[in-house]
Motif scaffolding. Structure first.
Motif, PDB file in Angstrom:
ATOM      1  N   SER A  78     -22.246 -43.947  -1.547  1.00  0.00           N
ATOM      2  CA  SER A  78     -21.087 -43.509  -0.760  1.00  0.00           C
ATOM      3  C   SER A  78     -19.784 -43.847  -1.474  1.00  0.00           C
ATOM      4  O   SER A  78     -18.859 -43.023  -1.527  1.00  0.00           O
ATOM      5  CB  SER A  78     -21.113 -44.167   0.622  1.00  0.00           C
ATOM      6  OG  SER A  78     -22.260 -43.767   1.357  1.00  0.00           O
ATOM      7  N   LEU A  79     -19.714 -45.062  -2.038  1.00  0.00           N
ATOM      8  CA  LEU A  79     -18.509 -45.439  -2.785  1.00  0.00           C
ATOM      9  C   LEU A  79     -18.349 -44.563  -4.018  1.00  0.00           C
ATOM     10  O   LEU A  79     -17.240 -44.092  -4.319  1.00  0.00           O
ATOM     11  CB  LEU A  79     -18.575 -46.914  -3.198  1.00  0.00           C
ATOM     12  CG  LEU A  79     -17.382 -47.425  -4.018  1.00  0.00           C
ATOM     13  CD1 LEU A  79     -16.079 -47.297  -3.238  1.00  0.00           C
ATOM     14  CD2 LEU A  79     -17.605 -48.874  -4.464  1.00  0.00           C
ATOM     15  N   GLY A 112     -24.822 -47.376   0.503  1.00  0.00           N
ATOM     16  CA  GLY A 112     -23.449 -47.841   0.370  1.00  0.00           C
ATOM     17  C   GLY A 112     -22.891 -47.615  -1.016  1.00  0.00           C
ATOM     18  O   GLY A 112     -21.740 -47.178  -1.176  1.00  0.00           O
ATOM     19  N   VAL A 149     -11.048 -51.885  -5.632  1.00  0.00           N
ATOM     20  CA  VAL A 149     -12.038 -52.692  -4.919  1.00  0.00           C
ATOM     21  C   VAL A 149     -12.037 -54.124  -5.446  1.00  0.00           C
ATOM     22  O   VAL A 149     -12.003 -55.077  -4.671  1.00  0.00           O
ATOM     23  CB  VAL A 149     -13.442 -52.069  -5.027  1.00  0.00           C
ATOM     24  CG1 VAL A 149     -14.489 -52.963  -4.343  1.00  0.00           C
ATOM     25  CG2 VAL A 149     -13.461 -50.677  -4.387  1.00  0.00           C
ATOM     26  N   LEU A 205     -21.583 -55.186  -3.031  1.00  0.00           N
ATOM     27  CA  LEU A 205     -21.660 -54.049  -2.119  1.00  0.00           C
ATOM     28  C   LEU A 205     -23.064 -53.449  -2.109  1.00  0.00           C
ATOM     29  O   LEU A 205     -23.609 -53.126  -1.042  1.00  0.00           O
ATOM     30  CB  LEU A 205     -20.636 -52.990  -2.528  1.00  0.00           C
ATOM     31  CG  LEU A 205     -20.568 -51.727  -1.664  1.00  0.00           C
ATOM     32  CD1 LEU A 205     -19.124 -51.258  -1.533  1.00  0.00           C
ATOM     33  CD2 LEU A 205     -21.405 -50.594  -2.256  1.00  0.00           C
ATOM     34  N   SER A 249      -9.984 -49.812   1.434  1.00  0.00           N
ATOM     35  CA  SER A 249     -10.515 -50.447   2.645  1.00  0.00           C
ATOM     36  C   SER A 249     -11.913 -51.012   2.394  1.00  0.00           C
ATOM     37  O   SER A 249     -12.275 -52.074   2.916  1.00  0.00           O
ATOM     38  CB  SER A 249     -10.551 -49.446   3.799  1.00  0.00           C
ATOM     39  OG  SER A 249      -9.241 -49.017   4.125  1.00  0.00           O
ATOM     40  N   VAL A 250     -12.703 -50.292   1.584  1.00  0.00           N
ATOM     41  CA  VAL A 250     -14.014 -50.819   1.186  1.00  0.00           C
ATOM     42  C   VAL A 250     -13.814 -52.127   0.420  1.00  0.00           C
ATOM     43  O   VAL A 250     -14.553 -53.100   0.617  1.00  0.00           O
ATOM     44  CB  VAL A 250     -14.771 -49.793   0.319  1.00  0.00           C
ATOM     45  CG1 VAL A 250     -16.043 -50.407  -0.266  1.00  0.00           C
ATOM     46  CG2 VAL A 250     -15.109 -48.553   1.135  1.00  0.00           C
ATOM     47  N   THR A 304      -9.229 -45.169   1.707  1.00  0.00           N
ATOM     48  CA  THR A 304     -10.602 -45.466   2.116  1.00  0.00           C
ATOM     49  C   THR A 304     -11.289 -46.374   1.102  1.00  0.00           C
ATOM     50  O   THR A 304     -11.960 -47.343   1.471  1.00  0.00           O
ATOM     51  CB  THR A 304     -11.409 -44.158   2.271  1.00  0.00           C
ATOM     52  OG1 THR A 304     -10.756 -43.308   3.214  1.00  0.00           O
ATOM     53  CG2 THR A 304     -12.816 -44.442   2.759  1.00  0.00           C
TER      54      THR A 304
END
Length: 381
Positions: free
Chosen positions: A293-294, A290, A353, A282, A34-35, A31
């Motif tokens: 959340s990361l 956001g 990332v 981001l 994917s970000v 996940t």
């Protein structure tokens, strides 16, 4: 047969090992990656090239490496820890004489298909070496001076070589990560009090050396410190990065400007938007929600590492899992603090990332070793 032996079953074998992977960590890592793909697509202006597609391929390779490493018995990783550490040291020495230079630093070895950064490999092999050392060492000797000097030497040697590249960020991670392993292994608090005192002395010596013949760090590293203390002193020079980063962070607000609507990155005000400063991109596009959340995803990975380590009765497996989790934590904590102006800019990427090959592949190898400890740990019936 002892009570413990009677209540332990053998570890899984063959393909059934896949069922015993720490799947929450696998899904969380996927996940987070994917970000990263999404943000690299955004900073490229809505294109998979030049960053998102290569990053996807590297993650697929890294995921394969992680699962393959997880299938290998944990005793193998324990036995090769010394060899892996030695190879990493040799590679750091090779960088010293035959390394590839980029952005003013000599940190890479060109292998043709990939440029390897040995300092990234050392972050993992140092954890393995220290975990193997404390697994071998009798617990009663952990805080005795002679047995404390050895791990300090194991940490100091690669740190010195990395500082010569120069790479202050990685040096800080090596020292801090090694110190965490020593603390978790049970080394006395008094040693860490001494280290803090020595650290204060070292910082004093660094500032005292500025402008002298024995200057301890590079001029650009002093400029980074000056910028950290007062970014407005040179907003178009050394303070440009952090000033633009703060503008991007602040302009995101609670929910952000929207996907691919970040002005700082789209108009190229934000330097290194695909590597060190991708977190600000981001935050600008998805806001506080956001960014938080990361951060939550990162914290969840560390949490599952700690849970796995606590449940592991094998000392090496427990320490190596905690070490990998701590290394991962230091990666994202230092990067986020750096781009928010809470720490000097030291060039630490945001794990999984930021665009990059060596860091991602080595980190996933590290998680593969932690997964091996999880899969092959002793279990009750």
């Amino acid at each position: 047969m002892s009570y413990l032996e009677n209540n332990l079953r053998t570890v899984p074998t063959g393909p059934t090992k896949l069922l015993y992977l720490n799947w929450p960590i696998v899904l969380l890592l996927a996940t987070v990656a994917s970000v990263g793909f999404l943000m690299l697509y955004s900073v490229a202006g809505g294109s998979l090239e030049p960053w998102a597609e290569p990053q996807m391929k590297r993650f697929a390779l890294g995921l394969t490496v992680m699962i393959a490493a997880a299938m290998v018995p944990v005793w193998f990783w324990r036995n090769v820890s010394g060899l892996a550490y030695g190879v990493s040291l040799l590679l750091l020495l090779l960088v010293e004489f035959h390394g590839t230079t980029g952005m003013g630093a000599q940190r890479w070895i060109d292998l043709g298909i990939i440029r390897l950064q040995p300092s990234e490999l050392m972050k993992i092999t140092l954890v393995m070496m220290l975990a193997a050392y404390y697994d071998w060492l009798d617990i009663g000797k952990t805080s005795r001076p002679l047995w404390v000097i050895i791990p300090l030497f194991l940490i100091a040697l690669p740190t010195y070589l990395v500082l010569r590249q120069p790479d202050l960020g990685t040096s800080i991670l090596l020292v801090t990560g090694g110190g965490i392993i020593m603390f978790l292994a049970g080394v006395s608090w008094w040693y860490f009090v001494g280290v803090v005192g020595a650290g204060v002395g070292a910082v004093t010596a660094v500032f005292s050396s500025r402008g002298t013949d024995w200057q301890l760090i590079k001029d650009y590293q002093f400029r980074r410190i000056d910028t950290f203390l007062d970014p407005a002193s040179d907003p178009l020079g050394a303070g440009y990065h952090i000033t633009q980063s703060k503008i991007a962070l602040g302009s995101g607000g609670w929910t952000g400007r929207g996907f691919m609507q970040g002005t700082q990155s789209r108009l190229n005000f934000l330097p290194e938007k695909h590597t060190d400063f991708i977190f600000t991109t981001l935050a600008e596009e998805f806001g506080f929600v956001g960014a938080f959340s990361l951060l939550s995803l990162y914290v969840a990975v560390v949490f599952f590492c700690v849970v796995s380590a606590i449940a592991n009765r094998d000392r090496f497996g427990s320490l190596v899992t905690l070490g990998i989790g701590a290394t991962f934590f230091l990666f994202f904590a230092v990067n986020m603090a750096m781009v928010m102006g809470l720490a000097p800019v030291v060039g630490v990427p945001l794990p999984l990332v930021s665009y990059g090959g060596s860091a991602m592949l080595v980190l996933l190898l590290g998680f593969g070793i932690a997964q091996s400890a999880h899969v092959h740990r002793p279990r009750t019936r």
